[in-house]
Design a protein around this motif. Structure first.
Motif, PDB file in Angstrom:
ATOM      1  N   ILE A   1       0.765  -1.348  -0.024  1.00 26.04           N
ATOM      2  CA  ILE A   1      -0.196   0.215   0.058  1.00 26.04           C
ATOM      3  C   ILE A   1       0.841   1.506  -0.068  1.00 26.04           C
ATOM      4  O   ILE A   1       1.641   1.345   0.729  1.00 26.04           O
ATOM      5  CB  ILE A   1      -0.810   0.133   1.572  1.00 26.04           C
ATOM      6  CG1 ILE A   1      -1.710  -1.199   1.012  1.00 26.04           C
ATOM      7  CG2 ILE A   1      -1.900   1.333   1.277  1.00 26.04           C
ATOM      8  CD1 ILE A   1      -2.214  -2.022   2.692  1.00 26.04           C
ATOM      9  N   LEU A   2       1.072   2.460  -0.485  1.00 23.16           N
ATOM     10  CA  LEU A   2       1.732   2.895  -1.177  1.00 23.16           C
ATOM     11  C   LEU A   2       1.302   4.409  -1.125  1.00 23.16           C
ATOM     12  O   LEU A   2       0.413   5.226  -1.359  1.00 23.16           O
ATOM     13  CB  LEU A   2       1.718   3.002  -2.404  1.00 23.16           C
ATOM     14  CG  LEU A   2       2.975   1.893  -3.297  1.00 23.16           C
ATOM     15  CD1 LEU A   2       3.494   1.887  -4.606  1.00 23.16           C
ATOM     16  CD2 LEU A   2       4.022   1.405  -2.168  1.00 23.16           C
ATOM     17  N   SER A   3       1.228   5.612   0.083  1.00 20.41           N
ATOM     18  CA  SER A   3       1.286   6.957   0.290  1.00 20.41           C
ATOM     19  C   SER A   3       2.427   7.814  -0.209  1.00 20.41           C
ATOM     20  O   SER A   3       3.106   8.322   0.664  1.00 20.41           O
ATOM     21  CB  SER A   3       1.098   7.055   1.708  1.00 20.41           C
ATOM     22  OG  SER A   3       0.686   8.420   2.098  1.00 20.41           O
ATOM     23  N   PRO A   4       2.353   8.543  -1.300  1.00 17.50           N
ATOM     24  CA  PRO A   4       3.184   9.292  -1.627  1.00 17.50           C
ATOM     25  C   PRO A   4       3.902  10.412  -0.829  1.00 17.50           C
ATOM     26  O   PRO A   4       2.475  11.136  -0.055  1.00 17.50           O
ATOM     27  CB  PRO A   4       3.106   9.817  -3.191  1.00 17.50           C
ATOM     28  CG  PRO A   4       1.438   9.234  -3.265  1.00 17.50           C
ATOM     29  CD  PRO A   4       1.136   8.086  -2.410  1.00 17.50           C
ATOM     30  N   GLY A   5       4.285  11.391  -1.163  1.00 14.72           N
ATOM     31  CA  GLY A   5       4.629  12.461  -0.697  1.00 14.72           C
ATOM     32  C   GLY A   5       4.138  13.758  -0.889  1.00 14.72           C
ATOM     33  O   GLY A   5       3.156  13.785  -1.866  1.00 14.72           O
ATOM     34  N   LEU A   6       4.149  14.845  -0.376  1.00 11.07           N
ATOM     35  CA  LEU A   6       4.020  15.829  -0.902  1.00 11.07           C
ATOM     36  C   LEU A   6       4.323  16.938  -2.850  1.00 11.07           C
ATOM     37  O   LEU A   6       5.775  16.667  -2.710  1.00 11.07           O
ATOM     38  CB  LEU A   6       4.427  16.978   0.017  1.00 11.07           C
ATOM     39  CG  LEU A   6       4.102  19.202  -0.092  1.00 11.07           C
ATOM     40  CD1 LEU A   6       3.022  19.017  -0.303  1.00 11.07           C
ATOM     41  CD2 LEU A   6       4.978  19.821   0.590  1.00 11.07           C
ATOM     42  N   GLY A   7       3.258  16.501  -3.516  1.00  9.32           N
ATOM     43  CA  GLY A   7       4.147  17.088  -4.352  1.00  9.32           C
ATOM     44  C   GLY A   7       4.425  16.416  -5.368  1.00  9.32           C
ATOM     45  O   GLY A   7       5.188  16.654  -6.214  1.00  9.32           O
ATOM     46  N   THR A   8       3.819  15.332  -4.901  1.00  5.92           N
ATOM     47  CA  THR A   8       3.895  14.372  -5.721  1.00  5.92           C
ATOM     48  C   THR A   8       2.892  13.015  -5.997  1.00  5.92           C
ATOM     49  O   THR A   8       2.454  13.392  -4.935  1.00  5.92           O
ATOM     50  CB  THR A   8       5.474  13.451  -5.767  1.00  5.92           C
ATOM     51  OG1 THR A   8       5.774  12.310  -7.008  1.00  5.92           O
ATOM     52  CG2 THR A   8       5.211  12.662  -3.968  1.00  5.92           C
ATOM     53  N   ASN A   9       3.063  12.198  -6.681  1.00  7.22           N
ATOM     54  CA  ASN A   9       1.985  11.045  -6.442  1.00  7.22           C
ATOM     55  C   ASN A   9       2.608   9.880  -7.526  1.00  7.22           C
ATOM     56  O   ASN A   9       4.016   9.347  -7.545  1.00  7.22           O
ATOM     57  CB  ASN A   9       0.720  11.416  -7.758  1.00  7.22           C
ATOM     58  CG  ASN A   9       0.923  12.668  -9.347  1.00  7.22           C
ATOM     59  OD1 ASN A   9       1.888  10.932  -9.769  1.00  7.22           O
ATOM     60  ND2 ASN A   9       0.702  13.267  -9.842  1.00  7.22           N
ATOM     61  N   THR A  10       1.870   7.953  -7.812  1.00 12.76           N
ATOM     62  CA  THR A  10       2.273   7.055  -7.722  1.00 12.76           C
ATOM     63  C   THR A  10       2.760   6.684  -8.995  1.00 12.76           C
ATOM     64  O   THR A  10       3.353   6.122  -9.468  1.00 12.76           O
ATOM     65  CB  THR A  10       1.403   6.076  -7.197  1.00 12.76           C
ATOM     66  OG1 THR A  10      -0.166   6.316  -7.531  1.00 12.76           O
ATOM     67  CG2 THR A  10       1.392   5.965  -5.573  1.00 12.76           C
ATOM     68  N   ASP A  11       2.226   7.443  -9.436  1.00  9.66           N
ATOM     69  CA  ASP A  11       2.704   7.795 -11.292  1.00  9.66           C
ATOM     70  C   ASP A  11       3.584   8.338 -11.953  1.00  9.66           C
ATOM     71  O   ASP A  11       4.578   8.226 -12.752  1.00  9.66           O
ATOM     72  CB  ASP A  11       1.195   8.475 -11.838  1.00  9.66           C
ATOM     73  CG  ASP A  11       0.147   7.650 -11.817  1.00  9.66           C
ATOM     74  OD1 ASP A  11       0.328   6.203 -12.216  1.00  9.66           O
ATOM     75  OD2 ASP A  11      -1.265   8.299 -11.906  1.00  9.66           O
ATOM     76  N   ILE A  12       4.479   9.282 -11.186  1.00  4.98           N
ATOM     77  CA  ILE A  12       5.423  10.127 -11.551  1.00  4.98           C
ATOM     78  C   ILE A  12       6.872   9.992 -10.188  1.00  4.98           C
ATOM     79  O   ILE A  12       7.581   9.847 -10.395  1.00  4.98           O
ATOM     80  CB  ILE A  12       5.322  11.543 -11.256  1.00  4.98           C
ATOM     81  CG1 ILE A  12       4.814  11.716  -9.672  1.00  4.98           C
ATOM     82  CG2 ILE A  12       4.263  11.662 -12.546  1.00  4.98           C
ATOM     83  CD1 ILE A  12       4.748  14.106 -10.185  1.00  4.98           C
ATOM     84  N   ASP A  13       6.669   9.117  -8.755  1.00  6.15           N
ATOM     85  CA  ASP A  13       7.573   9.581  -8.079  1.00  6.15           C
ATOM     86  C   ASP A  13       8.140   8.559  -8.060  1.00  6.15           C
ATOM     87  O   ASP A  13       7.400   7.276  -8.264  1.00  6.15           O
ATOM     88  CB  ASP A  13       6.420   9.343  -6.660  1.00  6.15           C
ATOM     89  CG  ASP A  13       7.737   9.142  -5.652  1.00  6.15           C
ATOM     90  OD1 ASP A  13       8.574  10.073  -5.215  1.00  6.15           O
ATOM     91  OD2 ASP A  13       8.507   8.125  -4.981  1.00  6.15           O
ATOM     92  N   PRO A  14       9.856   8.480  -8.546  1.00  6.71           N
ATOM     93  CA  PRO A  14      10.424   6.781  -8.577  1.00  6.71           C
ATOM     94  C   PRO A  14      10.071   6.016  -7.383  1.00  6.71           C
ATOM     95  O   PRO A  14      10.690   5.224  -8.189  1.00  6.71           O
ATOM     96  CB  PRO A  14      11.872   8.029  -8.456  1.00  6.71           C
ATOM     97  CG  PRO A  14      11.897   9.229  -8.742  1.00  6.71           C
ATOM     98  CD  PRO A  14      10.673   9.651  -8.604  1.00  6.71           C
ATOM     99  N   LEU A  15      10.325   6.356  -6.485  1.00  7.45           N
ATOM    100  CA  LEU A  15      10.724   5.593  -4.459  1.00  7.45           C
ATOM    101  C   LEU A  15       9.434   4.690  -5.506  1.00  7.45           C
ATOM    102  O   LEU A  15       8.752   3.171  -4.666  1.00  7.45           O
ATOM    103  CB  LEU A  15      10.491   6.060  -3.692  1.00  7.45           C
ATOM    104  CG  LEU A  15       9.840   5.029  -2.709  1.00  7.45           C
ATOM    105  CD1 LEU A  15      11.510   4.021  -2.801  1.00  7.45           C
ATOM    106  CD2 LEU A  15      10.264   5.314  -1.421  1.00  7.45           C
ATOM    107  N   MET A  16       8.060   5.269  -6.010  1.00 12.10           N
ATOM    108  CA  MET A  16       6.909   4.025  -5.418  1.00 12.10           C
ATOM    109  C   MET A  16       6.824   3.985  -6.769  1.00 12.10           C
ATOM    110  O   MET A  16       6.170   2.604  -7.024  1.00 12.10           O
ATOM    111  CB  MET A  16       5.977   5.160  -5.688  1.00 12.10           C
ATOM    112  CG  MET A  16       5.493   6.469  -3.952  1.00 12.10           C
ATOM    113  SD  MET A  16       4.829   5.543  -2.934  1.00 12.10           S
ATOM    114  CE  MET A  16       5.573   6.099  -1.637  1.00 12.10           C
ATOM    115  N   LYS A  17       7.381   4.281  -8.262  1.00 10.49           N
ATOM    116  CA  LYS A  17       6.436   3.219  -9.342  1.00 10.49           C
ATOM    117  C   LYS A  17       8.060   2.212  -9.106  1.00 10.49           C
ATOM    118  O   LYS A  17       7.557   1.607  -9.862  1.00 10.49           O
ATOM    119  CB  LYS A  17       8.334   3.952 -10.622  1.00 10.49           C
ATOM    120  CG  LYS A  17       6.360   5.394 -11.065  1.00 10.49           C
ATOM    121  CD  LYS A  17       7.382   6.663 -11.529  1.00 10.49           C
ATOM    122  CE  LYS A  17       8.051   6.386 -13.319  1.00 10.49           C
ATOM    123  NZ  LYS A  17       8.388   7.022 -13.871  1.00 10.49           N
ATOM    124  N   THR A  18       8.923   2.250  -8.706  1.00 15.43           N
ATOM    125  CA  THR A  18       9.476   1.098  -8.580  1.00 15.43           C
ATOM    126  C   THR A  18       9.285   0.315  -7.324  1.00 15.43           C
ATOM    127  O   THR A  18       9.290  -1.093  -7.746  1.00 15.43           O
ATOM    128  CB  THR A  18      11.582   1.419  -8.198  1.00 15.43           C
ATOM    129  OG1 THR A  18      11.878   2.471  -8.417  1.00 15.43           O
ATOM    130  CG2 THR A  18      12.580   0.085  -7.797  1.00 15.43           C
TER     131      THR A  18
END
Length: 310
Positions: free
Chosen positions: A58-75
């Motif tokens: 389950i993924l919760s990205p940070g400020l000014g980002t989302n799971t479509d663009i955040d490198p950590l979340m994408k990996t």
């Protein structure tokens, strides 16, 4: 040096990820905060390619980002879906960009609203996640918001089915928040942007690369003061009934490892101290962009959480 392939992530995973997500998307829904502001998040559920999944990420990205663009979340998403894990993503208003900064939007985008929204997202997915076989991963403000959301749930004597929580660089310092505000205002001035309301227009280079244009997330300075005002509550974290791993970057200036270490030392004074772990990723900065250059990889950490399943 570790490579992507050694961990089952091909070098071209970024190009392959959109098709993978389209193929594995099972459902999407909108979750609301239920407050007077009533902002929303998009929750997406992706089913693992293989049958009989090990569990959920389950993924919760940070400020000014989302799971479509955040490198950590994408990996993490690519690895999880190709290694027998379902993926559930929380994309909140902190990843919604507009072509022009907006004072009206900034007034709505408050930190308490963010926390309440995450709280409702966690409650919403309870029937859809595999009990005691899931890992909730938060990064930066997404990790701090998860902490405060889970604390709210505990204060209400409510239960979750979250097995493990991995917190990448939570609790950015007040000093960094002040630095960020000053940097943002200097950029506004150099760009000739008139800003009488003192909003903070946040940009993301990965969003810019994706759409070949600059867009903004608008928040007010009080977003950070609201975040800083939430107390550190190790007593409540002790009651999550989850394994908790705090992950620091060795070279992180926003959430320095020493500051995170101090909070971890307070955590392990709690009765459930055996459930808490503190990891420093060598050479890593706040973004964890070069996660595979570290001896202790993110994927290895996820695997270590899986071994704790009861």
């Amino acid at each position: 040096m570790n490579t992507f392939k050694q961990f089952g992530v091909p070098n071209d995973f970024t190009d392959r990820l959109p098709d993978l997500k389209a193929k594995t998307l099972k459902w999407e829904t909108v979750c609301y905060s239920g407050t007077k502001i009533n902002l929303s998040a998009k929750i997406s559920y992706y089913a693992a390619l293989s049958p009989a999944p090990y569990g959920d990420i389950i993924l919760s990205p940070g400020l000014g980002t989302n799971t479509d663009i955040d490198p950590l979340m994408k990996t993490i998403t690519f690895w999880a879906l190709t290694h027998r894990h379902n993926v559930i993503t929380f994309n909140t208003f902190l990843g919604d960009f507009e072509y022009q900064p907006s004072f009206e939007t900034a007034l709505r985008n408050t930190y308490p609203e963010f926390v309440t929204l995450l709280e409702n997202c966690i409650k919403f997915i309870k029937p859809y996640s595999i009990e005691n076989k899931n890992i909730l991963v938060g990064h930066s403000a997404g990790a701090t918001g998860i902490i405060d959301a889970l604390n709210n749930i505990v204060k209400k004597d409510e239960k979750t089915n979250i097995h493990s929580v991995m917190l990448f660089a939570p609790w950015a310092t007040t000093e960094w928040h002040e630095t960020f505000k000053n940097m943002t205002y200097q950029r506004c001035q150099s760009n000739g942007f008139e800003n009488p309301h003192k909003i903070l227009p946040v940009v993301n280079i990965f969003d810019e690369k994706r759409i070949h244009a600059v867009r903004y997330l608008s928040i007010m300075p009080k977003f950070f003061s609201e975040m800083d005002a939430y107390p550190f509550r190790p007593d409540l974290m002790n009651k999550w009934n989850s394994y908790i791993t705090i992950v620091a970057g060795e070279n992180d200036r926003k959430a320095p490892k020493d500051a995170l270490q101090q909070r971890f030392e307070e955590l392990i004074k709690q009765p459930n101290r055996n459930r808490f772990q503190f990891i420093v990723l060598p050479d890593a900065k706040h973004s964890f962009l070069k996660i595979y250059d570290n001896n202790q990889s993110v994927i290895s950490l996820i695997k270590s959480q899986r071994k704790k399943i009861r």
